[in-house]
Design a protein around this motif. Sequence first.
Motif, short mmCIF file in Angstrom:
data_model
loop_
_atom_site.label_atom_id
_atom_site.label_comp_id
_atom_site.label_asym_id
_atom_site.label_seq_id
_atom_site.Cartn_x
_atom_site.Cartn_y
_atom_site.Cartn_z
N HIS A 165 0.83 -1.21 0.00
CA HIS A 165 0.00 0.00 0.00
C HIS A 165 0.86 1.26 0.00
O HIS A 165 0.55 2.25 -0.66
N ALA A 166 1.98 1.19 0.74
CA ALA A 166 2.85 2.36 0.88
C ALA A 166 3.79 2.53 -0.32
O ALA A 166 4.51 3.52 -0.39
N SER A 167 3.79 1.59 -1.24
CA SER A 167 4.78 1.62 -2.32
C SER A 167 4.45 2.66 -3.39
O SER A 167 5.25 2.87 -4.32
N GLY A 168 3.28 3.26 -3.30
CA GLY A 168 2.91 4.31 -4.26
C GLY A 168 2.80 3.80 -5.68
O GLY A 168 3.18 4.49 -6.63
N GLY A 169 2.31 2.58 -5.83
CA GLY A 169 2.08 2.05 -7.17
C GLY A 169 3.26 1.25 -7.72
O GLY A 169 3.17 0.66 -8.79
N ARG A 170 4.37 1.20 -6.98
CA ARG A 170 5.52 0.41 -7.43
C ARG A 170 5.18 -1.08 -7.37
O ARG A 170 5.57 -1.86 -8.23
N ILE A 171 4.43 -1.45 -6.32
CA ILE A 171 3.93 -2.82 -6.19
C ILE A 171 2.42 -2.78 -6.39
O ILE A 171 1.70 -2.13 -5.64
N ASN A 172 1.94 -3.48 -7.42
CA ASN A 172 0.50 -3.50 -7.67
C ASN A 172 -0.16 -4.81 -7.28
O ASN A 172 -1.39 -4.89 -7.27
N THR A 173 0.64 -5.81 -6.97
CA THR A 173 0.07 -7.14 -6.74
C THR A 173 0.71 -7.83 -5.54
O THR A 173 1.93 -7.79 -5.39
N VAL A 174 -0.13 -8.43 -4.72
CA VAL A 174 0.34 -9.30 -3.64
C VAL A 174 -0.29 -10.68 -3.85
O VAL A 174 -1.50 -10.78 -4.07
N LEU A 175 0.54 -11.71 -3.80
CA LEU A 175 0.04 -13.08 -3.92
C LEU A 175 0.07 -13.73 -2.54
O LEU A 175 1.04 -13.57 -1.79
N ILE A 176 -0.99 -14.46 -2.20
CA ILE A 176 -1.01 -15.18 -0.92
C ILE A 176 -1.36 -16.64 -1.18
O ILE A 176 -2.45 -16.95 -1.68
N ALA A 177 -0.44 -17.53 -0.83
CA ALA A 177 -0.71 -18.97 -0.91
C ALA A 177 -1.20 -19.42 0.47
O ALA A 177 -0.41 -19.60 1.38
N PHE A 178 -2.53 -19.54 0.58
CA PHE A 178 -3.12 -19.91 1.87
C PHE A 178 -2.92 -21.40 2.15
O PHE A 178 -2.99 -22.22 1.24
N ASP A 179 -2.72 -21.74 3.40
CA ASP A 179 -2.69 -23.15 3.82
C ASP A 179 -2.84 -23.13 5.33
O ASP A 179 -1.86 -23.16 6.06
N THR A 180 -4.09 -23.03 5.81
CA THR A 180 -4.27 -22.70 7.23
C THR A 180 -5.55 -23.26 7.83
O THR A 180 -6.61 -23.26 7.20
N GLY A 181 -5.42 -23.66 9.08
CA GLY A 181 -6.59 -24.06 9.84
C GLY A 181 -7.25 -22.90 10.57
O GLY A 181 -8.29 -23.07 11.20
N GLY A 182 -6.64 -21.71 10.50
CA GLY A 182 -7.21 -20.53 11.15
C GLY A 182 -6.30 -20.00 12.23
O GLY A 182 -5.08 -20.03 12.08
#
Lengths: 242, 309
Positions: free
Chosen positions: B102-119
């Motif tokens: 969010h703070a990158s000012g458009g330098r980073i537009n994408t975040v990938l999350i590989a979920f694998d969780t019971g919570g």
Amino acid sequence: MTLDEILASLFPAGHQVAVDADGLISGEGPLPDGGKALVTGVANGAPLGIEGAAKLAGAALAAIASGHKGPLVVLVDSDSQRMSRRDELLGLSEYLAHLAKSLILADMSGIHTIGLLYGHTAAGAFIATALATRTLVALPGAHPEVMDLPSMSRVTKLSIDVLREKAKSTPVFAPGLENLAKTGAVLETFDPARSLAAQLSELLQRKTAAGDDRDLIGKERGGRPKAYDITREIERLAAADA
Amino acid sequence: MSALLNEHPADVSWYEASARARIAGLLDPHSFAEFIGPAARESSPHLDIFDLPKQFDDGLVAGRGTLAGEPVLIAAQEGRFMGGAFGEVHGAKLTGLLRAAHASGGRINTVLIAFDTGGVRLQEANAGELAIAEIMRAMLEFRAGGGKVIGLIGGRAGCYGGGGLISGCCSGLAVSEEGRISVSGPEVIETNKGVEEFDSKDRALVWRTMGGKHRRLIGVAQQFADDTVASFRAAALSLVAKAPLFNLAAMDKEQARLERRLQRFGACKDATEIWAALGANDPKAIPEMNADDFIALADQIAENSDDAR
């Protein structure tokens, strides 16, 4: 305090807040400055299922669409998320997320969302309601929990007595308002002997942090020793040139 | 010698792969750089009191890399460490990653999350619960500014509890048949409400109620991936291309989508009834269908949620 007592103290001039058969709260009340507060939430320790989450989310989105700029008070005395095959079949995760998203969007749209925890709440219902507000306060006697000690005892294979003993040295896993507050989840506890309208007004006038500062509060209170520093370190590393 | 060692990172099974192997195959080759890796030894400060083993990355791998040449941030949960559960350090890494984007000012537009969780990790339940709330807020602030967050679900722990709620905040979700998305797990429902409500030993029931095919058909996920890292990479690229902005229009559409689901399917007792109502000619054949045939069917009959999330 009961819900009726809370509403009477929040809105001494009267209010139009109702609770439906499923324990869902909706309505509004006048504020001393001439504006109004919208009210939503869950009462009577009711579980939050797919229909309830959709209804509460719809109310939050309607508040944004109406251009409301006053507060939205989210009163919470709930069970956990409703545990049923039907709720999960129809995608409960999306309904609870949608409710949290609607409350967070309301906050982003200039509506100060205030959670007021006055009874029980747990697990997914807690995340979708109280924890999705900008400012979360509580009343004495509120008892939020992520999971109850008997269930935790089953999972960790430790006796409840052992868990109680461990809970004295660390607030990080034990249920209860004080333990949650130490992590930074709850900003403060209102005084039931004073007017809630006055305390709400003071809260609304206070300058609040621009962003989410619950990790910093958790560090200062000693309930979460690492979260703030880890978060900041990741931000620093990600900002550095590749 | 194991054939696995010679396999291309993109060809391995997503379900079998570790968090690091998933990242290696998802991103462009050799582009990944980890933040606060195992060498930093930032493990949980809370597991000692339960005499439980710690892991130096606390079960979450976070860092930067490129996806088809574009800079991205990425996080992958390790389902084999405490069921991929959210603890204090684990959760703070993901919060930091989203705030950084969010703070990158458009330098980073994408975040990938590989979920694998019971919570939430019960041994640090309060910290984990709050971490989930912080992650959701950070994710939505990033998305409201134009950021895209793509969730990928197909690991052994599924995506349960607070993980399910976080996944519902993503711009796009891809799921494989093995991926399960829910809030309460089968065992939790059975323990609290009885075996008549949910028989957690009935694996076929679990898969058709919470599994990837059902989630794809009702629009919880928009892409179905075969169980390979390459398939998830292709799904992620396709989801990046169509990720919606987080705003009132998207939320109004999601409200309408979820209300319509209640109206259309609220009386259905079983997933097969929903699949029939969606237009599947032979709903009972769906659990056995191979990935290509299922994707073709889903493209025809699945609920579309592309701009309503």
